[in-house]
Design a protein around this motif. Structure first.
Motif, PDB file in Angstrom:
ATOM      1  N   ALA A 369       0.821  -1.214   0.000  1.00  8.83           N
ATOM      2  CA  ALA A 369       0.000   0.000   0.000  1.00  8.83           C
ATOM      3  C   ALA A 369       0.850   1.258   0.000  1.00  8.83           C
ATOM      4  N   ALA A 370       1.984   1.226   0.671  1.00  9.70           N
ATOM      5  CA  ALA A 370       2.841   2.409   0.750  1.00  9.70           C
ATOM      6  C   ALA A 370       3.536   2.719  -0.569  1.00  9.70           C
ATOM      7  N   ARG A 371       3.500   1.782  -1.529  1.00  7.30           N
ATOM      8  CA  ARG A 371       4.257   1.951  -2.762  1.00  7.30           C
ATOM      9  C   ARG A 371       3.412   1.874  -4.025  1.00  7.30           C
ATOM     10  N   ILE A 372       2.214   1.397  -3.937  1.00 10.53           N
ATOM     11  CA  ILE A 372       1.427   1.109  -5.141  1.00 10.53           C
ATOM     12  C   ILE A 372       0.942   2.407  -5.793  1.00 10.53           C
ATOM     13  N   PRO A 373       0.970   2.528  -7.118  1.00 13.09           N
ATOM     14  CA  PRO A 373       0.455   3.736  -7.777  1.00 13.09           C
ATOM     15  C   PRO A 373      -1.044   3.913  -7.536  1.00 13.09           C
ATOM     16  N   ALA A 374      -1.486   5.161  -7.505  1.00 16.88           N
ATOM     17  CA  ALA A 374      -2.890   5.462  -7.214  1.00 16.88           C
ATOM     18  C   ALA A 374      -3.832   4.897  -8.268  1.00 16.88           C
ATOM     19  N   ASP A 375      -3.354   4.777  -9.513  1.00 22.42           N
ATOM     20  CA  ASP A 375      -4.234   4.295 -10.580  1.00 22.42           C
ATOM     21  C   ASP A 375      -4.143   2.796 -10.796  1.00 22.42           C
ATOM     22  N   ALA A 376      -3.495   2.076  -9.884  1.00 26.05           N
ATOM     23  CA  ALA A 376      -3.348   0.631 -10.048  1.00 26.05           C
ATOM     24  C   ALA A 376      -4.678  -0.081  -9.898  1.00 26.05           C
ATOM     25  N   VAL A 377      -4.812  -1.186 -10.603  1.00 29.51           N
ATOM     26  CA  VAL A 377      -5.931  -2.108 -10.438  1.00 29.51           C
ATOM     27  C   VAL A 377      -5.450  -3.244  -9.539  1.00 29.51           C
ATOM     28  N   VAL A 378      -6.139  -3.445  -8.414  1.00 28.45           N
ATOM     29  CA  VAL A 378      -5.803  -4.525  -7.489  1.00 28.45           C
ATOM     30  C   VAL A 378      -6.848  -5.614  -7.627  1.00 28.45           C
ATOM     31  N   LEU A 379      -6.416  -6.808  -7.952  1.00 25.73           N
ATOM     32  CA  LEU A 379      -7.310  -7.960  -8.023  1.00 25.73           C
ATOM     33  C   LEU A 379      -7.075  -8.816  -6.800  1.00 25.73           C
ATOM     34  N   GLU A 380      -8.134  -9.089  -6.064  1.00 24.47           N
ATOM     35  CA  GLU A 380      -8.026  -9.776  -4.766  1.00 24.47           C
ATOM     36  C   GLU A 380      -8.524 -11.198  -4.844  1.00 24.47           C
ATOM     37  N   GLU A 381      -7.749 -12.127  -4.268  1.00 23.23           N
ATOM     38  CA  GLU A 381      -8.199 -13.496  -4.092  1.00 23.23           C
ATOM     39  C   GLU A 381      -7.453 -14.093  -2.904  1.00 23.23           C
ATOM     40  N   THR A 382      -7.637 -13.462  -1.763  1.00 17.00           N
ATOM     41  CA  THR A 382      -6.992 -13.917  -0.529  1.00 17.00           C
ATOM     42  C   THR A 382      -8.027 -13.874   0.584  1.00 17.00           C
ATOM     43  N   PRO A 383      -8.912 -14.864   0.648  1.00 13.73           N
ATOM     44  CA  PRO A 383     -10.068 -14.781   1.540  1.00 13.73           C
ATOM     45  C   PRO A 383      -9.729 -14.517   2.994  1.00 13.73           C
ATOM     46  N   SER A 384      -8.662 -15.106   3.504  1.00 17.53           N
ATOM     47  CA  SER A 384      -8.373 -14.936   4.921  1.00 17.53           C
ATOM     48  C   SER A 384      -7.815 -13.558   5.235  1.00 17.53           C
ATOM     49  N   SER A 385      -7.328 -12.845   4.225  1.00 16.57           N
ATOM     50  CA  SER A 385      -6.720 -11.527   4.451  1.00 16.57           C
ATOM     51  C   SER A 385      -7.508 -10.396   3.799  1.00 16.57           C
ATOM     52  N   ARG A 386      -8.701 -10.698   3.311  1.00 24.10           N
ATOM     53  CA  ARG A 386      -9.453  -9.647   2.607  1.00 24.10           C
ATOM     54  C   ARG A 386      -9.775  -8.443   3.485  1.00 24.10           C
ATOM     55  N   PRO A 387     -10.150  -8.597   4.739  1.00 24.35           N
ATOM     56  CA  PRO A 387     -10.410  -7.402   5.549  1.00 24.35           C
ATOM     57  C   PRO A 387      -9.205  -6.470   5.637  1.00 24.35           C
ATOM     58  N   GLU A 388      -8.005  -7.039   5.809  1.00 24.71           N
ATOM     59  CA  GLU A 388      -6.809  -6.203   5.865  1.00 24.71           C
ATOM     60  C   GLU A 388      -6.547  -5.533   4.520  1.00 24.71           C
ATOM     61  N   LEU A 389      -6.791  -6.236   3.433  1.00 23.41           N
ATOM     62  CA  LEU A 389      -6.589  -5.634   2.117  1.00 23.41           C
ATOM     63  C   LEU A 389      -7.517  -4.444   1.935  1.00 23.41           C
ATOM     64  N   HIS A 390      -8.789  -4.608   2.298  1.00 23.50           N
ATOM     65  CA  HIS A 390      -9.720  -3.488   2.188  1.00 23.50           C
ATOM     66  C   HIS A 390      -9.262  -2.301   3.027  1.00 23.50           C
ATOM     67  N   ALA A 391      -8.791  -2.578   4.225  1.00 22.22           N
ATOM     68  CA  ALA A 391      -8.406  -1.498   5.129  1.00 22.22           C
ATOM     69  C   ALA A 391      -7.171  -0.761   4.641  1.00 22.22           C
ATOM     70  N   LEU A 392      -6.248  -1.482   4.017  1.00 26.89           N
ATOM     71  CA  LEU A 392      -4.959  -0.899   3.680  1.00 26.89           C
ATOM     72  C   LEU A 392      -4.846  -0.440   2.234  1.00 26.89           C
ATOM     73  N   LEU A 393      -5.661  -0.986   1.345  1.00 27.07           N
ATOM     74  CA  LEU A 393      -5.550  -0.686  -0.079  1.00 27.07           C
ATOM     75  C   LEU A 393      -6.883  -0.156  -0.615  1.00 27.07           C
ATOM     76  N   PRO A 394      -7.291   1.046  -0.224  1.00 24.58           N
ATOM     77  CA  PRO A 394      -8.555   1.585  -0.733  1.00 24.58           C
ATOM     78  C   PRO A 394      -8.483   1.826  -2.241  1.00 24.58           C
ATOM     79  N   ALA A 395      -9.602   1.594  -2.918  1.00 24.07           N
ATOM     80  CA  ALA A 395      -9.680   1.873  -4.356  1.00 24.07           C
ATOM     81  C   ALA A 395      -9.768   3.379  -4.557  1.00 24.07           C
ATOM     82  N   ARG A 396      -8.823   3.929  -5.309  1.00 21.43           N
ATOM     83  CA  ARG A 396      -8.768   5.372  -5.509  1.00 21.43           C
ATOM     84  C   ARG A 396      -9.173   5.797  -6.915  1.00 21.43           C
TER      85      ARG A 396
END
Length: 537
Positions: A369-396
């Protein structure tokens, strides 16, 4: 002689479907031999990857993608991915090969009983009664895929392609433009509901994931001064998640949902179901005194909604008209609502640079999250870590977050390939668990062969962590399934021609991310980072 194949290629050109994703068999060879130079064939090594990549392409471009499937085996292998395409509202035309029409009645080898194989997931299916009807069937499928945003199937016997074409009036419109006006009376109805509310809130979902809808919703929210929640298990972001009014992701547990919605007297869902659940819990969806309403462009979503009012409308036009009608209002505060839902966290809160032991999944996501470009597309498939992904990688940005609406695995890797091919200017990152990545690891070959510069971050704990968590919630004790620490995703990726590295520890992770992310938009080769994470997640 002009053939059905020639006429079909003209339809594909007019419909913008000149990239063909496929894994061909003998029933598709007559179509694909000597393909014209302006049509591009993209090979995937499994039909799930074929449809997954086509789904990513369609979501990136907002236009139908074409997938080629091989009779019963191919369509059967692709059914799960077609279901995901339907739930993700991805416009898709699946052209399914069939045995030679001239002896189908004898059911020769490779005859497919295809009509019902994909169940109710296709928005349309057609077996042309004559070879000459194939081009029209393709055009009708493209229109259905656009209008109903899902996969449309055309089942074609292999000998049809060589048959002579007929010069007949167009069997389907070359262009079909849907109505795009918002009903003024429906806009007034919803505006009245909002005017009567003291403390409204919005729930947004995948139906809003487009630039014009984001813009109209932002204007509406800034007049209403109300919180905006993302639907539970949303496959796409319906609103800029770094906006001050974004409150977080709704819980899927009914009792928690009532708690989160308690501060509001009106909840208006826009482009999202009302209200998505997971495990069954008794009781109402909303607390007493909270009214529910819906605005959607999906008729099925409207008719099943447990609301007092539902409007069927094109979302950007409706939201823009609504924003012009509602008065500016003072902000409403819902104390601690976002905190209760675990809505947001700063990357630094999860990162422990001086910590000992294996990385936690949240630390990997924080570093990303600290390094990813703002216009990046993040595709998620990590069910056990999805809450953390949502919290740390907001869609901008619109399409900044994509996941499988069906909940089935095997989406992220092929869809990432299709997204980057369909939107080559955008950086693309797939975040997957090792168990999830195994479902369509074949997609890495397609990425490598066609020079698709996606970054795949695998959170590797050598087990199905989410199932272990669920087992703990059902009376304790271990599940019947074993761990699989001996599986090497980096090794599999390398065998498929995809550059890959196993990453252990904080220093190595930061080194790899600092090297890969600044140049992600320019990459012409995929990269897989298999990051060893704690068994706790």
């Amino acid at each position: 002689m002009r053939t059905v194949r020639d006429a079909a290629f003209d339809v594909l050109r007019r419909q913008g479907m000149t990239t063909l994703f496929g894994n061909p068999g003998s029933t598709e060879v007559p179509l694909l031999t000597g393909l014209p130079d302006d049509l591009r064939f993209v090979l995937a090594l499994h039909e799930g990857s074929v449809v997954g990549a086509a789904t990513g392409w369609a979501l990136a471009r907002g236009e139908p993608a074409l997938a080629l499937l091989h009779t019963t085996a191919g369509l059967g292998n692709a059914v799960g991915a077609l279901a995901t395409a339907r739930e993700n509202r991805a416009p898709l035309v699946a052209l399914v090969g069939q045995q030679d029409r001239r002896h189908l009645v004898q059911e020769p080898f490779l005859t497919g009983r295809l009509a019902g194989l994909a169940g109710d997931y296709p928005v349309r299916r057609e077996t042309p009664p004559r070879a000459q009807d194939v081009p029209g069937a393709l055009a009708r499928a493209a229109h259905a895929a656009r209008l109903e945003r899902g996969p449309a199937l055309v089942l074609v016997p292999m000998d049809d392609w060589a048959a002579p074409a007929e010069e007949l009036p167009l069997p389907a419109p070359d262009r079909l433009r849907p109505a795009l006006a918002a009903d003024p009376e429906a806009v007034r109805d919803v505006a009245d509901l909002l005017a009567d509310a003291t403390a409204p809130a919005l729930v947004v979902g995948a139906g809003c994931d487009a630039p014009d809808t984001w813009g109209a919703l932002t204007a509406l929210v800034e007049r209403l001064r109300c919180p905006v929640w993302q639907e539970a298990f949303g496959a796409r972001a319906g609103f800029p998640q770094h906006h001050p009014s974004f409150a977080g992701h709704l819980p899927s547990d009914r009792s928690l949902l009532r708690e989160v919605l308690a501060p509001y007297d009106l909840v208006l869902s826009v482009g999202a179901p009302v209200l998505r659940q997971y495990a069954y819990r008794p009781g109402p969806l909303a607390p007493p005194g909270t009214r529910l309403a819906l605005v959607t462009d999906d008729p099925a979503e409207a008719v099943r909604a447990p609301v007092e009012y539902a409007a069927l409308a094109p979302l950007p036009q409706f939201c823009a008209a609504l924003a012009a009608q509602v008065p500016q209002r003072a902000p409403h505060s819902a104390p601690d609502a976002a905190d209760r839902a675990g809505a947001r966290a700063a990357p630094g809160d999860a990162w422990k640079p001086d910590g000992d032991g294996a990385l936690e999944a949240a630390e990997v996501l924080a570093a990303l999250a600290a390094r990813i470009p703002a216009d990046a597309v993040v595709l998620e498939e990590t069910p056990s870590s999805r809450p953390e992904l949502h919290a740390l990688l907001p869609a901008r940005r619109p399409s900044g977050f994509l996941s499988a609406a069906m909940g089935g695995l095997g989406f992220a890797l092929p869809a990432a390939v299709g997204v980057r091919m369909g939107a080559p200017a955008r950086p693309v990152v797939a975040v997957a668990g090792d168990g999830s990545a195994l479902y369509q690891v074949q997609a890495l070959w397609t990425a490598a062969h066609y020079g698709v510069g996606v970054l795949v971050v695998v959170l590797a704990n050598g087990r199905y962590a989410v199932l272990d968590q669920l087992a703990g919630q059902h009376g304790g004790g271990g599940g019947a399934w074993p761990a699989f620490p001996e599986v090497s995703l980096a090794g599999l990726a390398t065998a498929l021609g995809c550059p890959a590295r196993r990453v252990t520890g904080r220093a190595a992770l930061l080194r790899e991310l600092d090297e890969a992310l600044p140049k992600l938009a320019e990459r012409t080769a995929p990269l897989l980072l298999e990051v060893e994470v704690s068994q706790a997640r």
